[in-house]
Design an enzyme around this catalytic site. Structure first.
Site, PDB file in Angstrom:
ATOM      1  N   SER A   1       0.835  -1.214   0.000  1.00  0.00           N
ATOM      2  CA  SER A   1       0.000   0.000   0.000  1.00  0.00           C
ATOM      3  C   SER A   1       0.868   1.261   0.000  1.00  0.00           C
ATOM      4  CB  SER A   1      -0.974  -0.004   1.181  1.00  0.00           C
ATOM      5  OG  SER A   1      -0.303   0.159   2.399  1.00  0.00           O
TER       6      SER A   1
ATOM      7  N   ARG B   1      22.240 -14.742   5.307  1.00  0.00           N
ATOM      8  CA  ARG B   1      21.817 -13.342   5.175  1.00  0.00           C
ATOM      9  C   ARG B   1      22.811 -12.572   4.295  1.00  0.00           C
ATOM     10  NH1 ARG B   1      18.008 -11.002   7.875  1.00  0.00           N
ATOM     11  NH2 ARG B   1      17.832 -12.551   9.513  1.00  0.00           N
TER      12      ARG B   1
ATOM     13  N   MET C   1      10.460  -6.659   4.948  1.00  0.00           N
ATOM     14  CA  MET C   1      10.564  -7.229   6.291  1.00  0.00           C
ATOM     15  C   MET C   1      11.807  -8.110   6.424  1.00  0.00           C
ATOM     16  SD  MET C   1       8.041  -5.635   7.425  1.00  0.00           S
ATOM     17  CE  MET C   1       7.484  -6.276   8.999  1.00  0.00           C
ATOM     18  N   ARG C   2      12.952  -7.470   6.279  1.00  0.00           N
ATOM     19  CA  ARG C   2      14.228  -8.188   6.416  1.00  0.00           C
ATOM     20  C   ARG C   2      15.164  -7.385   7.316  1.00  0.00           C
ATOM     21  NH1 ARG C   2      15.495 -13.093   5.028  1.00  0.00           N
ATOM     22  NH2 ARG C   2      17.626 -12.409   4.657  1.00  0.00           N
ATOM     23  N   ILE C   3      15.927  -8.113   8.138  1.00  0.00           N
ATOM     24  CA  ILE C   3      17.030  -7.467   8.859  1.00  0.00           C
ATOM     25  C   ILE C   3      18.192  -7.386   7.875  1.00  0.00           C
ATOM     26  CG2 ILE C   3      18.704  -7.779  10.726  1.00  0.00           C
ATOM     27  CD1 ILE C   3      16.395  -9.117  12.308  1.00  0.00           C
TER      28      ILE C   3
ATOM     29  N   HIS D   1       8.535   2.901   9.378  1.00  0.00           N
ATOM     30  CA  HIS D   1       8.309   1.973  10.488  1.00  0.00           C
ATOM     31  C   HIS D   1       7.081   2.423  11.278  1.00  0.00           C
ATOM     32  CE1 HIS D   1       9.219  -1.013  13.500  1.00  0.00           C
ATOM     33  NE2 HIS D   1       8.933  -0.096  14.413  1.00  0.00           N
TER      34      HIS D   1
ATOM     35  N   THR E   1      20.327   2.973   8.793  1.00  0.00           N
ATOM     36  CA  THR E   1      21.720   2.751   9.193  1.00  0.00           C
ATOM     37  C   THR E   1      21.821   1.290   9.646  1.00  0.00           C
ATOM     38  OG1 THR E   1      21.290   3.355  11.489  1.00  0.00           O
ATOM     39  CG2 THR E   1      21.953   5.148   9.996  1.00  0.00           C
TER      40      THR E   1
ATOM     41  N   LEU F   1      19.027  -1.475  13.626  1.00  0.00           N
ATOM     42  CA  LEU F   1      17.658  -1.829  13.220  1.00  0.00           C
ATOM     43  C   LEU F   1      16.661  -0.771  13.702  1.00  0.00           C
ATOM     44  CD1 LEU F   1      15.706  -4.014  12.016  1.00  0.00           C
ATOM     45  CD2 LEU F   1      15.537  -4.913  14.340  1.00  0.00           C
TER      46      LEU F   1
ATOM     47  N   GLU G   1       0.916   6.910   6.984  1.00  0.00           N
ATOM     48  CA  GLU G   1       2.058   6.384   6.222  1.00  0.00           C
ATOM     49  C   GLU G   1       1.990   6.870   4.785  1.00  0.00           C
ATOM     50  OE1 GLU G   1       2.848   2.218   6.510  1.00  0.00           O
ATOM     51  OE2 GLU G   1       2.490   2.148   8.661  1.00  0.00           O
TER      52      GLU G   1
END
Ligand code: GAR
Length: 223
Positions: free
Chosen positions: A20, A72, A97-99, A116, A148, A151, A181
């Protein structure tokens, strides 16, 4: 098509879901309000609705499924290569949705934004709406920030606050936050495209002025 003859900012958007926020950027670009060209949309999940939105808008899509990578680090290295093929000026994380590895965040430092769903530094990570309710917060909201290595920790550009209303559940609160948002992400990207918003020495600046730690503040004018 955009009506402006200004040079367009080349943007690559990364998604993992419904898209969205991506749609808000597509709409902004199509109306000419947002001086960007979305060069590609990349998803780490196949079959998400965000990919359909991109295709419907005639935007190039790519799926890079993280499940096909041993680590990763190897996934992020492949993702970097995929992104850089499009030579973006800005990378936009829109529900990605990834670190991210430090190598990845370093590579795009100052030219990657994230959104976020909380008033950072509160409620980093997942399930932010329920956690805000459980904590009895009077206000909740959303933050756009530069990415950066930390997280959900990079310098904030814009933050929109919404009131938590009596009887709210996480779904109702999420809807109210998402409306904001779709306002503040295009705005932050517009400021970046116009050169008004920059990251310098680890801080976010707007028109040359240091922004407060929580970014430019917007109070939602709807309940
Ligand atoms: C958005 O609410 C965004 O704030 C959140 O994921 C959602 C994606 O929705 N991002 C995060 O939680 C990042 N930590 P969308 O796919 O409909 O844009």
């Amino acid at each position: 098509m955009p009506t402006s003859s200004r040079p367009q900012l080349r943007v690559v958007v990364l998604i993992s879901g419904s898209g969205s926020n991506l749609q808000a950027l597509i709409d902004g670009a199509n109306s000419g309000e947002l001086p960007i060209e979305i060069a590609a949309v990349i998803s780490n999940r196949p079959d998400v609705f965000g990919l359909t939105r991109a295709k419907d808008a005639g935007i190039v899509t790519q799926v890079l499924d993280h499940k096909g990578f041993a680590s990763r680090e190897t996934f992020d290295a492949a993702l970097m290569q995929t992104i850089d093929h499009y030579q973006p000026d800005l990378v936009v994380l829109a529900g990605f949705m990834r670190i991210l590895t430090p190598e990845f965040t370093r590579h795009y430092l100052g030219r990657m934004l994230n959104i976020h769903p909380s008033l950072l530094p509160k409620f980093q990570g997942l399930h932010t709406h329920q956690r805000a309710l459980d904590a009895g917060e009077s206000h909740h909201g959303v933050t756009v920030h530069f990415v950066t290595a930390e997280l959900d920790g990079g310098p904030a550009a814009i933050q929109a606050r919404v009131p938590v209303l009596p009887g709210d559940d996480a779904t109702q609160l999420a809807k109210r936050v998402q409306r904001q948002e779709h306002i503040i992400y295009p705005l932050a990207i517009k400021w970046f495209a116009q050169g008004h918003l920059v990251m310098h020495e680890g801080k976010a600046l707007l028109n040359g002025e240091l922004l407060p730690a929580s970014g430019y503040q917007i109070e939602a004018n709807e309940p």
